[in-house]
Scaffold this motif. Structure first.
Motif, PDB file in Angstrom:
ATOM      1  N   GLU A   1       0.750 -27.519  15.150  1.00  0.00           N
ATOM      2  CA  GLU A   1       0.955 -27.985  16.173  1.00  0.00           C
ATOM      3  C   GLU A   1       0.839 -26.041  17.110  1.00  0.00           C
ATOM      4  O   GLU A   1      -0.224 -25.814  17.778  1.00  0.00           O
ATOM      5  N   ASN A   2       1.200 -25.097  16.387  1.00  0.00           N
ATOM      6  CA  ASN A   2       0.827 -23.403  16.715  1.00  0.00           C
ATOM      7  C   ASN A   2      -0.434 -23.110  16.238  1.00  0.00           C
ATOM      8  O   ASN A   2      -0.883 -22.595  17.425  1.00  0.00           O
ATOM      9  N   GLY A   3      -0.949 -23.826  15.580  1.00  0.00           N
ATOM     10  CA  GLY A   3      -2.785 -23.542  14.819  1.00  0.00           C
ATOM     11  C   GLY A   3      -2.402 -22.231  14.866  1.00  0.00           C
ATOM     12  O   GLY A   3      -4.202 -21.937  14.560  1.00  0.00           O
ATOM     13  N   LYS A   4      -2.003 -21.605  14.800  1.00  0.00           N
ATOM     14  CA  LYS A   4      -2.051 -19.763  14.246  1.00  0.00           C
ATOM     15  C   LYS A   4      -2.131 -20.074  13.058  1.00  0.00           C
ATOM     16  O   LYS A   4      -1.707 -20.111  11.667  1.00  0.00           O
ATOM     17  N   GLN A   5      -3.087 -18.945  12.443  1.00  0.00           N
ATOM     18  CA  GLN A   5      -3.328 -18.388  11.077  1.00  0.00           C
ATOM     19  C   GLN A   5      -3.311 -16.786  10.912  1.00  0.00           C
ATOM     20  O   GLN A   5      -2.740 -16.027  12.315  1.00  0.00           O
ATOM     21  N   LEU A   6      -3.079 -16.400   9.758  1.00  0.00           N
ATOM     22  CA  LEU A   6      -2.164 -15.218   9.183  1.00  0.00           C
ATOM     23  C   LEU A   6      -3.504 -14.475   8.507  1.00  0.00           C
ATOM     24  O   LEU A   6      -4.205 -15.089   7.287  1.00  0.00           O
ATOM     25  N   PHE A   7      -4.497 -13.597   8.964  1.00  0.00           N
ATOM     26  CA  PHE A   7      -5.295 -12.500   8.191  1.00  0.00           C
ATOM     27  C   PHE A   7      -4.362 -11.776   6.956  1.00  0.00           C
ATOM     28  O   PHE A   7      -4.059 -10.617   7.530  1.00  0.00           O
ATOM     29  N   ILE A   8      -4.109 -11.683   5.688  1.00  0.00           N
ATOM     30  CA  ILE A   8      -3.901 -11.258   5.398  1.00  0.00           C
ATOM     31  C   ILE A   8      -4.308  -9.709   4.262  1.00  0.00           C
ATOM     32  O   ILE A   8      -5.683 -10.380   3.665  1.00  0.00           O
ATOM     33  N   PRO A   9      -4.610  -8.900   4.482  1.00  0.00           N
ATOM     34  CA  PRO A   9      -5.580  -7.587   3.544  1.00  0.00           C
ATOM     35  C   PRO A   9      -5.077  -7.640   1.969  1.00  0.00           C
ATOM     36  O   PRO A   9      -3.575  -7.861   1.846  1.00  0.00           O
ATOM     37  N   ARG A  10      -6.291  -6.961   1.169  1.00  0.00           N
ATOM     38  CA  ARG A  10      -5.600  -6.636  -0.134  1.00  0.00           C
ATOM     39  C   ARG A  10      -4.367  -5.829  -0.281  1.00  0.00           C
ATOM     40  O   ARG A  10      -3.970  -5.297   0.567  1.00  0.00           O
ATOM     41  N   SER A  11      -4.002  -5.894  -1.056  1.00  0.00           N
ATOM     42  CA  SER A  11      -2.691  -5.191  -1.447  1.00  0.00           C
ATOM     43  C   SER A  11      -1.409  -5.578  -0.266  1.00  0.00           C
ATOM     44  O   SER A  11      -0.731  -4.728  -0.192  1.00  0.00           O
ATOM     45  N   PHE A  12      -1.150  -6.592  -0.218  1.00  0.00           N
ATOM     46  CA  PHE A  12      -0.542  -7.265   0.216  1.00  0.00           C
ATOM     47  C   PHE A  12       0.341  -8.317  -0.943  1.00  0.00           C
ATOM     48  O   PHE A  12      -0.799  -9.169  -1.238  1.00  0.00           O
ATOM     49  N   ALA A  13       1.214  -8.537  -1.133  1.00  0.00           N
ATOM     50  CA  ALA A  13       2.397  -9.671  -1.282  1.00  0.00           C
ATOM     51  C   ALA A  13       2.343 -10.415  -0.468  1.00  0.00           C
ATOM     52  O   ALA A  13       3.033 -10.298   0.970  1.00  0.00           O
ATOM     53  N   HIS A  14       2.472 -12.282  -0.797  1.00  0.00           N
ATOM     54  CA  HIS A  14       2.538 -13.015  -0.142  1.00  0.00           C
ATOM     55  C   HIS A  14       3.372 -14.539  -0.637  1.00  0.00           C
ATOM     56  O   HIS A  14       2.960 -14.588  -1.632  1.00  0.00           O
ATOM     57  N   GLY A  15       3.721 -14.932   0.641  1.00  0.00           N
ATOM     58  CA  GLY A  15       4.602 -16.117   0.091  1.00  0.00           C
ATOM     59  C   GLY A  15       4.772 -16.569   1.436  1.00  0.00           C
ATOM     60  O   GLY A  15       4.637 -16.094   2.574  1.00  0.00           O
TER      61      GLY A  15
ATOM     62  N   LYS B   1       1.961   3.577   5.901  1.00  0.00           N
ATOM     63  CA  LYS B   1       3.947   4.154   6.435  1.00  0.00           C
ATOM     64  C   LYS B   1       4.678   3.278   6.654  1.00  0.00           C
ATOM     65  O   LYS B   1       5.532   2.613   6.494  1.00  0.00           O
ATOM     66  N   THR B   2       3.798   1.611   7.033  1.00  0.00           N
ATOM     67  CA  THR B   2       4.724   0.595   6.408  1.00  0.00           C
ATOM     68  C   THR B   2       4.295  -0.003   4.349  1.00  0.00           C
ATOM     69  O   THR B   2       5.000  -1.435   4.703  1.00  0.00           O
ATOM     70  N   PHE B   3       4.767   0.595   3.915  1.00  0.00           N
ATOM     71  CA  PHE B   3       4.737   0.079   2.648  1.00  0.00           C
ATOM     72  C   PHE B   3       6.351   0.311   2.041  1.00  0.00           C
ATOM     73  O   PHE B   3       7.429   0.471   2.652  1.00  0.00           O
ATOM     74  N   GLY B   4       6.816  -1.457   1.883  1.00  0.00           N
ATOM     75  CA  GLY B   4       7.747  -1.781   1.182  1.00  0.00           C
ATOM     76  C   GLY B   4       8.215  -2.744   2.824  1.00  0.00           C
ATOM     77  O   GLY B   4       8.995  -4.045   2.827  1.00  0.00           O
ATOM     78  N   ASN B   5       7.730  -2.488   4.123  1.00  0.00           N
ATOM     79  CA  ASN B   5       7.705  -4.210   5.318  1.00  0.00           C
ATOM     80  C   ASN B   5       7.215  -5.237   4.717  1.00  0.00           C
ATOM     81  O   ASN B   5       6.315  -5.089   4.572  1.00  0.00           O
ATOM     82  N   HIS B   6       7.974  -5.510   5.727  1.00  0.00           N
ATOM     83  CA  HIS B   6       7.214  -7.262   5.448  1.00  0.00           C
ATOM     84  C   HIS B   6       7.630  -7.794   6.842  1.00  0.00           C
ATOM     85  O   HIS B   6       7.860  -7.235   8.172  1.00  0.00           O
TER      86      HIS B   6
ATOM     87  N   ARG C   1       0.988  -0.920  -0.036  1.00  0.00           N
ATOM     88  CA  ARG C   1      -0.143   0.141   0.111  1.00  0.00           C
ATOM     89  C   ARG C   1       0.812   1.112  -0.024  1.00  0.00           C
ATOM     90  O   ARG C   1       1.193   1.740   1.020  1.00  0.00           O
ATOM     91  N   LYS C   2       1.216   1.987  -1.222  1.00  0.00           N
ATOM     92  CA  LYS C   2       2.153   2.999  -1.204  1.00  0.00           C
ATOM     93  C   LYS C   2       1.489   4.007  -0.134  1.00  0.00           C
ATOM     94  O   LYS C   2       2.870   4.710   0.086  1.00  0.00           O
ATOM     95  N   ASP C   3       0.461   4.014  -0.067  1.00  0.00           N
ATOM     96  CA  ASP C   3       0.247   5.177   1.188  1.00  0.00           C
ATOM     97  C   ASP C   3       0.419   4.624   2.299  1.00  0.00           C
ATOM     98  O   ASP C   3       0.213   5.968   3.082  1.00  0.00           O
TER      99      ASP C   3
END
Length: 181
Positions: free
Chosen positions: A106-120, A93-98, A89-91
């Protein structure tokens, strides 16, 4: 369910409550009402995807642009992965951060990733089954990507370079600066 927003605004780690006994375990992995409550808006998922990969496989860094952008809810059914998201998201404050977070059965964690993020992600265990929900249908013409080892992102994939396995398509991805974001 414990929900924590990451340093990337709108990106959440979700830890479902697990109930274990001598038979095994039970957990609620998704509840639309609870999900809407912590997000403060409605996200409607329309597509589920699942992959199986062996240790060292990197599937990264992908995104959809424009009207076909996708929010994702990701989790691991078997094994361990390092999951990585990059703020596009170009606008922001964390543009380009990861951020990078280990997800496992085992840990059962999930991650919600909003639109306008790269994922891998990269597989850290011998094998892993990865599952994710998307709020928009895949559109090949809208896909984009960033090379996993872009020096400006400085992502630590937690495995030696010689152990990493990429598709030919992922090897050809541009760096962050030339990704056309």
């Amino acid at each position: 369910m414990n929900v924590t927003e990451t340093e990337l605004k709108g990106c959440f780690v979700i830890e479902p409550l697990q109930f274990k006994d001598d038979r095994g375990y039970f957990l609620e992995t998704y509840n639309q009402r609870k999900f809407d409550d912590f997000l403060g808006r409605r996200v409607t998922f329309v597509q589920d995807n699942q992959s199986f990969s062996r240790k060292g496989v990197i599937r990264a860094l992908h995104y959809q642009i424009g009207e076909h952008a996708q929010a994702k809810l990701v989790r691991v059914l078997q094994g361990r992965v390092l999951d990585v998201v990059v703020d596009l998201r170009k606008d922001s404050k964390t543009f380009g951060n990861h951020i990078a977070i280990e997800l496992s059965h085992e840990n059962g964690k999930q991650l919600f990733i909003p639109r306008s993020f790269a994922h891998g992600f990269v597989v850290l265990s011998e094998t892993a089954e990865f599952f994710y929900k998307c709020d928009n249908h895949y559109n090949k013409a809208s896909e984009g990507g960033i090379i996993y080892n872009d020096s400006s992102l400085s992502i630590d994939w937690k495995l030696p370079e010689e152990e990493l396995i990429l598709s030919e398509k992922d090897r050809q991805l541009p760096n962050f600066e030339n990704a056309g974001i």
